[in-house]
Design an enzyme around this catalytic site. Sequence first.
Site, short mmCIF file in Angstrom:
data_model
loop_
_atom_site.label_atom_id
_atom_site.label_comp_id
_atom_site.label_asym_id
_atom_site.label_seq_id
_atom_site.Cartn_x
_atom_site.Cartn_y
_atom_site.Cartn_z
N LEU A 115 75.69 5.23 6.14
CA LEU A 115 77.14 5.29 5.96
C LEU A 115 77.67 3.90 6.27
O LEU A 115 77.24 3.26 7.24
CB LEU A 115 77.78 6.31 6.91
CG LEU A 115 77.59 7.80 6.59
CD1 LEU A 115 78.23 8.64 7.69
CD2 LEU A 115 78.17 8.15 5.23
N ASP A 116 78.62 3.43 5.47
CA ASP A 116 79.23 2.13 5.75
C ASP A 116 79.81 2.12 7.16
O ASP A 116 80.19 3.16 7.69
CB ASP A 116 80.34 1.83 4.74
CG ASP A 116 79.82 1.77 3.31
OD1 ASP A 116 78.66 1.38 3.13
OD2 ASP A 116 80.58 2.15 2.40
N ALA A 117 79.92 0.93 7.73
CA ALA A 117 80.46 0.81 9.08
C ALA A 117 81.86 1.39 9.17
O ALA A 117 82.24 1.99 10.19
CB ALA A 117 80.47 -0.65 9.51
#
Length: 272
Positions: A115-117
């Site tokens: 998951l993106d930051a």
Amino acid sequence: MSPSGNQDSAPEGVRLQKVLAAAGVASRRVCEQLIVEGRIRVNGAVVTELGTRIDPESDLVDVDGVAVQLDGTKRYIILNKPRGIVSTMKDEQGRPDLRRYTREWPERLFNVGRLDADTSGLLVLTNDGDLAHVLSHPSFGVTKVYIAKVEGRVSAQTIARLTAGVTLEDGPIAADKARLLSASGEGAGSLVELTLHSGRNRIVRRMMAEVGHPVVELVRRQFGPLHLGTLPVGKARELTKLERGALLTLSRRDAGDDRSAGDELSAGPRSQ
């Protein structure tokens, strides 16, 4: 399962009902009843003999079509990842990573996909490499459900466009499903639910930007059969027995390991 070999040798494997009871399916007596009723399969073949022996390390067992976890060394964790955490166990740039959420488990865990930051939500952590491959590889088509808070008022036409498909710089993409949850004024924005099986980088953000509604916040609520539910942000827990069964059933089906009876009859269950 290997053949039993010489009849004078000690029986190989472990009795099926003992393995099932150890796996937490039910008591040994109830497991025996499940076998007699034909509700247990070993490597895709229905087993009804109480003398059946299996190898828990290699054989695949399911009850009523739901996979049973026999390998007690495998760990399956669900995390509600907060924003600002990078999806890696050790970030070379020193950013906050996933290690803080795995300290209570002795196994060396790793994340399934990313998951993106700046995206929060459901992330699976495990030490099961085979399952991780099935869940994360786009060719297996495991679906993910996202809730996106976006700028502007999303119309029904825009929702239709998302499912019909848009063209991005790395090719066309269409949502499996799209649903408008709420649409307020320009200042409040809209909430959109997207179901995708694509694993392409930042795909939800790029799709919504393409249709004119940049993402403000993004949460992944579902990953395959797993739901985030009420798990608080920043908390992790082990999967329940039912969740493990659903996850393993999915991985075996998609990996082609749900063997038909004809695939392995040359080394069928051992009976005694």
